[in-house]
Design an enzyme around this catalytic site. Structure first.
Site, PDB file in Angstrom:
ATOM      1  N   HIS A  31     -42.387   4.310   1.512  1.00 60.03           N
ATOM      2  CA  HIS A  31     -41.349   4.583   2.789  1.00 60.03           C
ATOM      3  C   HIS A  31     -41.868   5.813   3.663  1.00 60.03           C
ATOM      4  O   HIS A  31     -41.848   6.282   4.832  1.00 60.03           O
ATOM      5  CB  HIS A  31     -40.102   4.471   2.411  1.00 60.03           C
ATOM      6  CG  HIS A  31     -38.821   4.833   3.407  1.00 60.03           C
ATOM      7  ND1 HIS A  31     -38.231   3.948   4.062  1.00 60.03           N
ATOM      8  CD2 HIS A  31     -38.510   6.195   3.875  1.00 60.03           C
ATOM      9  CE1 HIS A  31     -37.672   4.425   5.011  1.00 60.03           C
ATOM     10  NE2 HIS A  31     -37.685   5.498   4.984  1.00 60.03           N
ATOM     11  N   GLU A  32     -41.991   7.140   2.674  1.00 55.67           N
ATOM     12  CA  GLU A  32     -42.181   8.200   3.293  1.00 55.67           C
ATOM     13  C   GLU A  32     -43.584   8.512   3.688  1.00 55.67           C
ATOM     14  O   GLU A  32     -43.636   9.461   4.822  1.00 55.67           O
ATOM     15  CB  GLU A  32     -41.990   9.412   2.303  1.00 55.67           C
ATOM     16  CG  GLU A  32     -40.443   9.535   2.088  1.00 55.67           C
ATOM     17  CD  GLU A  32     -39.299   9.632   2.842  1.00 55.67           C
ATOM     18  OE1 GLU A  32     -39.721  10.334   4.141  1.00 55.67           O
ATOM     19  OE2 GLU A  32     -38.435   9.280   2.411  1.00 55.67           O
ATOM     20  N   HIS A  35     -43.579   7.405   7.506  1.00 59.42           N
ATOM     21  CA  HIS A  35     -43.027   8.516   8.213  1.00 59.42           C
ATOM     22  C   HIS A  35     -44.238   9.473   8.440  1.00 59.42           C
ATOM     23  O   HIS A  35     -44.666   9.670   9.537  1.00 59.42           O
ATOM     24  CB  HIS A  35     -41.922   9.158   7.599  1.00 59.42           C
ATOM     25  CG  HIS A  35     -40.453   8.296   7.681  1.00 59.42           C
ATOM     26  ND1 HIS A  35     -40.057   7.814   8.772  1.00 59.42           N
ATOM     27  CD2 HIS A  35     -39.355   8.406   6.580  1.00 59.42           C
ATOM     28  CE1 HIS A  35     -38.917   7.139   8.587  1.00 59.42           C
ATOM     29  NE2 HIS A  35     -38.801   7.535   7.263  1.00 59.42           N
TER      30      HIS A  35
END
Length: 446
Positions: A31-32, A35
């Site tokens: 997820h990170e 980003h």
């Protein structure tokens, strides 16, 4: 309630914690990283990429000026972009961007155009979905697709069937009824006698042979769902259920009928495990199950899945089949989750369907205990759920930031600082309330 009863002993507790941390760390990292990498692609620099929160244990600075670190508490993670006031991108660090040239300001989160910020924010959930599709894609290749003619690959781990059907046997008929193509096999099984054993005619080494063995869908445990009556009672994959409250069960459909008719009353299952008969007592639980049309039905269940007494021979799927299957799995998880949430909000189903970190941790441990494929499958499901949750339009979540960016794109300016503070505080309150409800359900819901 004795909370320690949720996890029977220290060994199981440690295993559950490790499984939960591994699953969560993989999902958070993906997820990170979504980003981070999309931010970098769109010209936004990241100061910190952290797995875990709290005191930093290990850190390293890369050539792009990002500090990669592992923190003490592996319950989350974050990317802090240049110019952000904090890891949640809630506010602007005015001191960090003061005096920057236009080129330098463009490399910060608040100085980037709205499209770049929106893509960077959306990338986290999208990468969660991509991870799930990749896992489901790989599982399709690992498991294969059953193919005609119906041929035995290997027998299920049930006592008493080991030396009946053999790998390579092509099943010609069961109980005198010719076997159809696989697409029609489910309907075909319903026409078979409701008894066990049955006679199978198979083609073995070029000759027709008659073999007597269990009904193709016997009352056996093909899988155990975590946090169910069956899991709590200790049922194991391969257990053959011979009777319910003394009444013989020839097929899995017999078992389903007995459980449904019991209306939640305690049941005594007589099982065969490794050639030894034993009794197991359990109490079915009311469960809300999604329907194909998007609705839900409530049924009494013990929490097991059945299956054929043999694993059919398979072929490797095409790339298109595997990819389509992966996307369909993700779509189903998303639509059933949204439907379940709506039904909980309207009161159509119990709010106990919402689980918190304790329940997720328990499920992590249970999935890992059933083997690597089940654990990987669980990671894919949880990754989709995390991606979906983060897209909810709640301030402090990615979806809330996307709403702010959409507002800015339409109006031409971001919400005021005061409005942002109020909305972020409200969003945090909503998230905390959901967490409290989930933990309460973990502790007190059956």
């Amino acid at each position: 309630m004795d909370v320690t009863g949720l996890i029977p002993d220290f060994g199981n507790l440690a295993f559950t914690i490790v499984a939960f941390v591994v699953a969560l760390s993989i999902i958070v990292f993906i997820h990170e990283y979504g980003h981070y990498i999309v931010g970098r692609w769109t010209g936004i620099k990241a100061d910190v990429f952290s797995i875990g929160i709290g005191p930093v244990l290990l850190k390293r600075m890369d050539k792009h000026g990002t500090q990669w670190q592992i923190a003490a508490f592996p319950v989350g993670g974050y990317v802090k972009f240049r110019g952000d006031a904090n890891a949640a991108s809630a506010g602007v660090d005015e001191g960090a961007i003061a005096g920057l040239t236009p080129e330098e300001r463009r490399a910060t989160m608040p100085g980037a155009p709205v499209w770049a910020r929106a893509l960077t924010v959306a990338a986290g959930p999208v990468f969660n979905f991509v991870l799930s599709v990749i896992i489901f894609f790989g599982m399709a290749y690992y498991q294969g697709i059953a193919t005609d003619p119906l041929t035995v690959k290997q027998m299920a781990p049930i006592s008493g069937v080991e030396n009946t059907l053999e790998p390579g046997d092509e099943i010609l008929s069961i109980a005198g009824l010719p076997t159809p193509e696989l697409a029609e096999f489910g309907a075909y099984v319903e026409t078979l006698p409701d008894e066990s054993p049955l006679d199978y005619t198979v083609l073995r080494d070029g000759a027709e042979v008659t073999v007597t063995t269990l009904h193709p869908y016997p009352a056996f445990v093909g899988s155990v769902t975590p946090q169910t009556a069956a899991a709590d009672a200790g049922l194991e994959r391969g257990d053959l259920i011979l009777a319910v409250n003394g009444a013989r069960t020839a097929t899995f459909e017999d078992l389903r009928a007995f459980v449904g008719a019991g209306d939640g009353e305690p049941l005594t299952l007589t099982i065969n495990r490794g050639g030894e008969e034993m009794d197991v007592e359990l109490t079915p639980r009311r469960m809300d199950l999604p329907l194909p049309d998007g609705g839900f039905e409530t049924r009494w269940l013990i929490g097991i899945g059945g299956g054929l007494i043999f694993e059919p021979a398979t072929r490797a799927p095409s790339v298109g089949e595997a990819f389509t299957g992966g996307v369909e799995h993700v779509r189903y998880i998303i639509t059933s989750s949204l439907s379940g949430l709506w039904h909980m909000i309207t009161g159509a189903i119990s709010s106990c369907n919402l689980r918190g970190p304790i329940g997720i941790a328990e499920t992590s441990g249970a999935a890992a205990s059933q083997g690597v494929p089940d654990f990987i499958w669980f990671i894919a499901v949880l990754s989709t759920a995390v991606g979906l949750l983060n897209l909810f339009p709640i301030p402090v979540l990615d979806g809330g930031h996307l709403v702010f960016h959409a507002y800015e794109a339409v109006v031409g300016r971001p919400p005021s600082d005061r409005a942002m503070r109020v909305l972020l505080a409200a969003g945090l309150a909503v998230v905390l309330a959901i967490m409290v409800l989930g933990i309460t359900n973990d502790l007190f819901c059956p």
